[in-house]
Design an enzyme around this catalytic site. Sequence first.
Site, short mmCIF file in Angstrom:
data_model
loop_
_atom_site.label_atom_id
_atom_site.label_comp_id
_atom_site.label_asym_id
_atom_site.label_seq_id
_atom_site.Cartn_x
_atom_site.Cartn_y
_atom_site.Cartn_z
N THR A 138 0.80 -1.23 0.00
CA THR A 138 0.00 0.00 0.00
C THR A 138 0.83 1.28 0.00
O THR A 138 1.92 1.31 0.56
CB THR A 138 -0.92 0.01 1.24
OG1 THR A 138 -1.39 1.34 1.47
CG2 THR A 138 -0.19 -0.41 2.51
N GLU A 177 0.23 3.63 1.83
CA GLU A 177 0.36 4.05 3.22
C GLU A 177 1.78 3.81 3.74
O GLU A 177 2.20 4.40 4.73
CB GLU A 177 -0.64 3.30 4.10
CG GLU A 177 -2.03 3.88 4.11
CD GLU A 177 -2.12 5.23 4.81
OE1 GLU A 177 -1.73 5.33 5.97
OE2 GLU A 177 -2.57 6.19 4.16
N TYR A 222 -1.65 0.21 10.94
CA TYR A 222 -1.96 -0.43 9.65
C TYR A 222 -0.73 -0.43 8.75
O TYR A 222 -0.30 -1.45 8.23
CB TYR A 222 -3.12 0.31 8.97
CG TYR A 222 -3.32 -0.10 7.53
CD1 TYR A 222 -4.01 -1.27 7.20
CD2 TYR A 222 -2.81 0.67 6.47
CE1 TYR A 222 -4.18 -1.66 5.87
CE2 TYR A 222 -2.97 0.28 5.15
CZ TYR A 222 -3.66 -0.88 4.86
OH TYR A 222 -3.81 -1.27 3.55
N LYS A 239 1.71 -3.49 7.38
CA LYS A 239 1.89 -3.76 5.94
C LYS A 239 3.37 -3.71 5.55
O LYS A 239 3.77 -4.28 4.54
CB LYS A 239 1.07 -2.76 5.12
CG LYS A 239 -0.44 -3.04 5.15
CD LYS A 239 -0.80 -4.20 4.22
CE LYS A 239 -2.28 -4.39 4.07
NZ LYS A 239 -2.65 -5.40 3.07
P1 NAP Z 1 -11.60 -4.57 2.16
O1 NAP Z 1 -12.77 -4.22 1.28
O2 NAP Z 1 -11.55 -4.04 3.55
O3 NAP Z 1 -11.51 -6.17 2.20
C1 NAP Z 1 -10.72 -6.85 3.15
C2 NAP Z 1 -11.02 -8.32 3.06
O4 NAP Z 1 -10.21 -9.03 4.03
C3 NAP Z 1 -12.48 -8.71 3.37
O5 NAP Z 1 -12.85 -9.74 2.50
C4 NAP Z 1 -12.39 -9.24 4.81
O6 NAP Z 1 -13.40 -10.15 5.14
C5 NAP Z 1 -11.04 -9.96 4.71
N1 NAP Z 1 -10.43 -10.26 6.01
C6 NAP Z 1 -10.22 -9.42 7.05
N2 NAP Z 1 -9.60 -10.08 8.06
C7 NAP Z 1 -9.44 -11.36 7.66
C8 NAP Z 1 -8.88 -12.50 8.24
N3 NAP Z 1 -8.38 -12.48 9.49
N4 NAP Z 1 -8.84 -13.66 7.53
C9 NAP Z 1 -9.37 -13.71 6.28
N5 NAP Z 1 -9.94 -12.65 5.66
C10 NAP Z 1 -9.97 -11.48 6.35
O7 NAP Z 1 -10.24 -4.14 1.45
P2 NAP Z 1 -9.95 -3.76 -0.09
O8 NAP Z 1 -10.17 -2.30 -0.25
O9 NAP Z 1 -10.62 -4.73 -0.97
O10 NAP Z 1 -8.36 -3.95 -0.13
C11 NAP Z 1 -7.80 -5.23 -0.43
C12 NAP Z 1 -6.37 -5.28 0.09
O11 NAP Z 1 -5.59 -4.26 -0.53
C13 NAP Z 1 -6.23 -5.05 1.58
O12 NAP Z 1 -5.17 -5.86 2.04
C14 NAP Z 1 -5.85 -3.58 1.71
O13 NAP Z 1 -5.11 -3.36 2.90
C15 NAP Z 1 -5.00 -3.42 0.47
N6 NAP Z 1 -4.99 -2.09 -0.13
C16 NAP Z 1 -6.16 -1.46 -0.41
C17 NAP Z 1 -6.14 -0.22 -1.03
C18 NAP Z 1 -7.41 0.51 -1.37
O14 NAP Z 1 -7.35 1.72 -1.63
N7 NAP Z 1 -8.55 -0.17 -1.42
C19 NAP Z 1 -4.90 0.37 -1.37
C20 NAP Z 1 -3.72 -0.32 -1.08
C21 NAP Z 1 -3.77 -1.56 -0.47
P3 NAP Z 1 -14.87 -9.63 5.61
O15 NAP Z 1 -15.61 -9.30 4.35
O16 NAP Z 1 -15.41 -10.78 6.34
O17 NAP Z 1 -14.65 -8.40 6.46
N1 GDD Z 2 -12.37 7.21 6.55
C1 GDD Z 2 -12.49 8.56 6.65
N2 GDD Z 2 -13.63 9.08 7.17
N3 GDD Z 2 -11.48 9.34 6.22
C2 GDD Z 2 -11.64 10.67 6.28
C3 GDD Z 2 -12.77 11.27 6.79
C4 GDD Z 2 -13.83 10.44 7.27
O1 GDD Z 2 -14.85 10.88 7.75
N4 GDD Z 2 -12.64 12.61 6.70
C5 GDD Z 2 -11.45 12.84 6.16
N5 GDD Z 2 -10.82 11.67 5.91
C6 GDD Z 2 -9.47 11.52 5.36
C7 GDD Z 2 -8.58 10.56 6.12
O2 GDD Z 2 -8.05 11.18 7.28
C8 GDD Z 2 -7.53 10.26 5.06
O3 GDD Z 2 -6.55 11.25 5.07
C9 GDD Z 2 -8.33 10.33 3.75
O4 GDD Z 2 -9.56 10.97 4.07
C10 GDD Z 2 -8.61 8.96 3.14
O5 GDD Z 2 -9.14 8.15 4.16
P1 GDD Z 2 -9.71 6.67 3.84
O6 GDD Z 2 -10.70 6.74 2.76
O7 GDD Z 2 -10.11 6.07 5.15
O8 GDD Z 2 -8.45 5.92 3.21
P2 GDD Z 2 -6.91 5.85 3.65
O9 GDD Z 2 -6.14 6.66 2.66
O10 GDD Z 2 -6.74 6.16 5.08
O11 GDD Z 2 -6.60 4.31 3.46
C11 GDD Z 2 -7.05 3.60 2.29
O12 GDD Z 2 -6.06 3.69 1.29
C12 GDD Z 2 -4.82 3.03 1.60
C13 GDD Z 2 -3.87 3.26 0.42
O13 GDD Z 2 -3.27 4.50 0.51
C14 GDD Z 2 -7.35 2.15 2.70
O14 GDD Z 2 -7.97 1.50 1.64
C15 GDD Z 2 -6.06 1.40 3.03
O15 GDD Z 2 -6.37 0.01 3.21
C16 GDD Z 2 -5.08 1.56 1.86
O16 GDD Z 2 -3.89 0.89 2.13
#
Ligand code: NAP
Ligand code: GDD
Length: 360
Positions: A133, A135, A157, A161
């Site tokens: 990520t 992050e 987090y 990672k």
């Molecule tokens: P998400 O929607 O939060 O999905 C997370 C998944 O992990 C869900 O299916 C959840 O199951 C499962 N899970 C959680 N704990 C588990 C455990 N102990 N054993 C097995 N499964 C478990 O996340 P996403 O946005 O699809 O992201 C996918 C991956 O990419 C994550 O690893 C995230 O950290 C990483 N990532 C995401 C982003 C982003 O912007 N979306 C960016 C960079 C990296 P439940 O449905 O039961 O909760």
């Molecule tokens: N969630 C949330 N809720 N975030 C908020 C809010 C709120 O009400 N208001 C402002 N934010 C700001 C957060 O502080 C952060 O700076 C930004 O919006 C994005 O927040 P999120 O959407 O929660 O995502 P993230 O950037 O913290 O993390 C996501 O992206 C990562 C990759 O950079 C997640 O998907 C992580 O799993 C992933 O690794």
Amino acid sequence: MKFKKALITGITGQDGSYLAEFLLKKKYIVHGIKRKSSSFNTSRIDHIYENKTYNNKFFLHYGDLLDSNSLTNLISKIQPDEIYNFAAQSHVGVSFQLPNYTSQVNSIGALNLLHAIYDCGLAKKTKFYQASTSELYGEIQETKQSEKTKFYPKSPYATSKLFAYWISKNYRESYEMFASNGILFNHESPRRGETFVTRKITLGLSKIVYGLEKCLYLGNLYSLRDWGHARDYVEMCWKVLQYKKPDDFVIATEKQYSVKFFVEQCFKYLDIKIKWQGKGLKEYAKIVHFDIKKYPLLKKNMKIVKISKNYFRPNEVNNLIGNANKAKRLLKWKPKINIHQLIKEMMDTDLELTRKSNLK
Ligand code: NAP
Ligand code: GDD
């Protein structure tokens, strides 16, 4: 004809559901690990399960990243060609409240999977994708972050990672495993979890328009992110494992916007004019112009967005933007969906979802 077999952890999440669809279209046999929960957690993949085309091509198994026996059993039975490790406690804000649990799942969970591959004697057969990520960059050390930028994680987090990133590299180097990291910047979609900021905004505004809520409460409006579309990015995860050797790739749009900009664009899409006033925790947006026929439940001067200190993190990542040159060059990739198309798709879906739930 022999079809490739993929195993996806986190299949019930945003990315897992899109990747499953993508791989099935590519004729893979797809296995997914879902965890036990007290209520249904498969809403993002039910449509795949119910699609007859995918009978005998799509399989779900109970498992958990923290239950290494379940992982070893599944991997030895399935003998997958590719494993995508998407499972995680993926919410940065929540990780401050659940630091131990987040670390267990995201760090030890990845290790459990890697070691299960090794224990099953599949180190040379099974390719492994780790969901790393942006992050990791946290307190950024370079204006645009690439594979070469130094990491500086700023949350439990991100720190968890970091372990997963390095343990994947470690298994690559120690056991010649095909283990790769995709360092993905934020990616969103109508399937995004409802507590992440983009979805919170599109769903929150939809509820206000339908009179189900009165105000959207947000944290740091000035945070900058590089937002792509999840459907676009899962193709990249696949491409990372098709590359001739294991490696690490940044995936990003290379464009950056603030949370405030995202909010403003959603209002623009809805054709509602707002005005920002106040500063800090007292900042708010009020409605200054809208079509009463279209939105009979809204009121002029209504304070529609307010700030709540509950949504600030103890340590904020203020500024992320990727440099995806390596992926563009070696994987022949560029993002297809821009932020305006993303907002349109998310707003349309959430308006429709809210309209339907309002009829019930
Ligand atoms: P998400 O929607 O939060 O999905 C997370 C998944 O992990 C869900 O299916 C959840 O199951 C499962 N899970 C959680 N704990 C588990 C455990 N102990 N054993 C097995 N499964 C478990 O996340 P996403 O946005 O699809 O992201 C996918 C991956 O990419 C994550 O690893 C995230 O950290 C990483 N990532 C995401 C982003 C982003 O912007 N979306 C960016 C960079 C990296 P439940 O449905 O039961 O909760
Ligand atoms: N969630 C949330 N809720 N975030 C908020 C809010 C709120 O009400 N208001 C402002 N934010 C700001 C957060 O502080 C952060 O700076 C930004 O919006 C994005 O927040 P999120 O959407 O929660 O995502 P993230 O950037 O913290 O993390 C996501 O992206 C990562 C990759 O950079 C997640 O998907 C992580 O799993 C992933 O690794």
